[in-house]
Design an enzyme around this catalytic site. Structure first.
Site, PDB file in Angstrom:
ATOM      1  N   LEU A 111       0.751  -1.192   0.218  1.00 14.55           N
ATOM      2  CA  LEU A 111       0.349   0.023   0.612  1.00 14.55           C
ATOM      3  C   LEU A 111       0.778   1.024   0.141  1.00 14.55           C
ATOM      4  O   LEU A 111       1.525   1.720   0.281  1.00 14.55           O
ATOM      5  CB  LEU A 111      -0.733   0.477   1.340  1.00 14.55           C
ATOM      6  CG  LEU A 111      -1.742  -1.348   1.340  1.00 14.55           C
ATOM      7  CD1 LEU A 111      -2.645  -1.072   2.561  1.00 14.55           C
ATOM      8  CD2 LEU A 111      -2.811  -0.813  -0.162  1.00 14.55           C
ATOM      9  N   ASP A 112       1.107   2.188  -0.763  1.00 15.86           N
ATOM     10  CA  ASP A 112       1.296   3.553  -0.936  1.00 15.86           C
ATOM     11  C   ASP A 112       1.671   3.907   1.059  1.00 15.86           C
ATOM     12  O   ASP A 112       0.338   4.075   1.575  1.00 15.86           O
ATOM     13  CB  ASP A 112       0.778   4.967  -1.934  1.00 15.86           C
ATOM     14  CG  ASP A 112       0.306   4.043  -3.204  1.00 15.86           C
ATOM     15  OD1 ASP A 112       1.368   3.185  -3.579  1.00 15.86           O
ATOM     16  OD2 ASP A 112       0.427   4.960  -3.589  1.00 15.86           O
ATOM     17  N   ARG A 113       2.619   4.809   1.039  1.00 14.68           N
ATOM     18  CA  ARG A 113       2.219   5.330   2.641  1.00 14.68           C
ATOM     19  C   ARG A 113       1.684   6.303   2.563  1.00 14.68           C
ATOM     20  O   ARG A 113       0.616   5.501   4.294  1.00 14.68           O
ATOM     21  CB  ARG A 113       3.817   6.045   2.254  1.00 14.68           C
ATOM     22  CG  ARG A 113       4.304   6.640   3.500  1.00 14.68           C
ATOM     23  CD  ARG A 113       5.385   7.258   3.914  1.00 14.68           C
ATOM     24  NE  ARG A 113       5.739   7.691   5.459  1.00 14.68           N
ATOM     25  CZ  ARG A 113       6.891   7.807   6.202  1.00 14.68           C
ATOM     26  NH1 ARG A 113       8.231   7.450   5.220  1.00 14.68           N
ATOM     27  NH2 ARG A 113       7.086   8.490   7.114  1.00 14.68           N
TER      28      ARG A 113
END
Length: 246
Positions: A65-67
């Site tokens: 997942l993106d940050r």
């Protein structure tokens, strides 16, 4: 703000092969150049402590997942599980669904988006690019508007591919950037808030038992902008629905 430790992990499910956790907003899936706490390292620390493991525990990162994005993730606890889950993803036997709150509302209340995306590693910005451009990767998702209020829309997103910043860039391409996503043109009213993109569901085949696994996680219902919507209406699932899905 206290630093995050392995004791803060929200573990949904664990067996000998996999561990399912809720990733908070703004924590990397794996280590990056910031040196901030990341999910992969925290889970390794948790396993070493819980099982009194000598040295470092094995944890396989099979999806990201993106940050800025929060939500449900599965990690592998063995190399065999990691290999089989990675294979499932390549074969399309791994479903990822998200909820997002977007600024405004798409003209079409449901649809499929297909683009080619290219990431600039230097600026960490992803742009829509011609399919023939070097480094451009195909990105595909389905979306559906679930509800609208106060100039914002609650949208269900089914990611068919898993490109960096994919949902953010593709929703912004409709003129409806995700709430809090100032990088991709969000409404100024959402400045200072967490990115309103949440991995709400993953569905996959267990790497050893072959059982169909489905996990759901609610976004933080009491915080903005989620509290403006009746999330339970869209996320509740009963045993019959789960049986039917399997």
């Amino acid at each position: 703000m206290q630093p995050v430790t392995y004791k803060d992990l929200n573990i949904v499910y664990e067996d000998n092969h996999i561990i399912v956790v809720i990733k908070p907003f703004n924590i990397p899936s794996q280590g990056d150049n910031t040196g901030d706490a990341d999910m992969l390292t925290l889970i390794k620390q948790y396993l070493v402590e819980k099982y009194n493991k000598p040295g470092e525990a094995f944890v396989g990162l099979v999806h990201r997942l993106d940050r800025p994005t929060g939500g449900v993730m599965v990690f592998a606890k063995t190399s065999k599980a990691a290999s089989r889950l990675s294979e499932s993803i390549r074969e399309g036997d791994f479903e990822k669904k998200y909820l997002a709150v977007v600024c405004g509302g798409p003209v079409h209340k449901s649809g499929k988006l297909e683009h080619y995306l290219k990431k600039d590693a230097r600026t960490n910005i992803v742009v829509i690019a011609p399919f023939s451009e070097e480094g451009a990767k195909r990105a595909e998702l389905d979306y559906k508007v679930l509800d609208e209020t106060q100039g914002f829309s609650l949208v269900s997103i089914n990611l068919i591919t898993g490109r960096s910043h994919q949902a953010r860039v593709q929703m912004a391409s409709l003129g409806t950037p995700i709430f809090g996503d100032m990088k991709y043109g969000a409404d100024k009213r959402s400045k200072g808030y967490n990115l309103a993109l949440w991995a709400t569901e993953i569905k996959f085949t267990h790497p050893t038992t072959k059982e169909k696994m489905l996990f759901r996680a609610f976004p933080p219902e009491e915080s903005s902008p989620w509290k403006a919507f009746d999330l339970g209406k869209f996320l509740n699932i009963n045993k019959k629905q789960l049986a039917d899905s399997q």
